[in-house]
Scaffold this motif. Structure first.
Motif, PDB file in Angstrom:
ATOM      1  N   PHE A 142       0.496  -1.089  -0.121  1.00 15.96           N
ATOM      2  CA  PHE A 142       0.223   0.086   0.027  1.00 15.96           C
ATOM      3  C   PHE A 142       1.198   1.351   0.165  1.00 15.96           C
ATOM      4  N   GLY A 164       2.115   1.254  -3.717  1.00 17.35           N
ATOM      5  CA  GLY A 164       0.607   0.859  -5.010  1.00 17.35           C
ATOM      6  C   GLY A 164       1.102  -0.274  -5.742  1.00 17.35           C
ATOM      7  N   ARG A 165       1.239  -1.197  -5.321  1.00 16.78           N
ATOM      8  CA  ARG A 165       1.808  -2.233  -6.719  1.00 16.78           C
ATOM      9  C   ARG A 165       1.347  -3.566  -5.261  1.00 16.78           C
ATOM     10  N   LEU A 212       4.244   6.359  -1.419  1.00 20.95           N
ATOM     11  CA  LEU A 212       3.075   7.637  -1.480  1.00 20.95           C
ATOM     12  C   LEU A 212       3.719   8.792  -1.021  1.00 20.95           C
TER      13      LEU A 212
END
Length: 217
Positions: free
Chosen positions: A59, A62-63, A87
């Protein structure tokens, strides 16, 4: 263009046992309930992986774990994604003041990324992940059920309380930076050890129907 400030909380092993958001009444969480009452809540959410480090790497980048190649507590997503933008790094690259504290990426002591991925992801890491709670851990003479025990140490001596205080101080630093800001706060609880300050433990009388876990806020 990014324009909003972001306060990003991560809790370790927190279940959705909240009264206001999910109708669960066995856990006493008045502050989270008050927050949920004025917030957007989600009723369908999925964990990226059943272990902490792979899920956090997922998280925060984002992968998927299949892409990060992190399936354990000793691998780093930077091995395969040296130039990936995380992020917090995205906000940092867009002119934000970015600070983190506590357990956001998995801590260095157990696995990468090294130094909480600083300096790539953060301008400042204001509170390291070094909890003292384990020295108050339950032992066989104090455990009552499910490994939970009361602690006579004050709540303020626990890691999460100290992190919250440090985060409030860091909010002042962020405000005075003259920039928009992204502030990450990585709480340790309710991850084990389940030693609990007595003032919270006593909210759950041992009537023979003990809760399976205790969430504090």
């Amino acid at each position: 263009m990014l324009q909003n400030n972001v306060l990003f909380f991560v809790m370790d092993d927190l279940r959705p046992d909240l009264n206001e958001a999910y109708g669960q009444t066995q856990v006493i969480t008045p502050n989270l309930d008050a927050f949920a009452k004025r917030s957007l809540t989600f009723e369908r959410a999925y964990v990226q992986f059943s272990h902490c480090s792979p899920s956090r790497s997922s998280f925060m980048t984002g992968r998927t774990p299949q892409q990060t190649q992190v399936y354990n507590f000793v691998s780093s997503f930077r091995t395969v994604g040296r130039d990936w933008v995380t992020l917090p790094q995205y906000f940092k690259d867009n002119g934000y003041y970015v600070a983190g504290g506590g357990k956001l990426f998995h801590p260095d002591s157990s696995g990468p990324p090294l130094n909480n991925d600083q300096p790539l992801s953060w301008d400042s890491y204001y509170f390291p992940n070094d909890p003292e709670d384990k020295k108050y851990a339950c032992n066989e003479s104090t455990q009552l059920y499910f490994g939970v025990c009361p602690s006579e140490e004050s709540a303020d001596s626990f890691f999460d309380a100290q992190l919250a205080a440090a985060a409030m101080d860091e909010l002042v630093v962020a405000r005075d930076s003259g920039k928009h800001w992204f502030l990450g706060v990585g709480f340790e609880r309710p991850h084990r050890p389940w030693n609990t300050p007595r003032e919270f433990y006593d909210l759950y009388p041992n009537s023979g129907n003990a809760p399976t876990d205790i969430a504090l806020d």
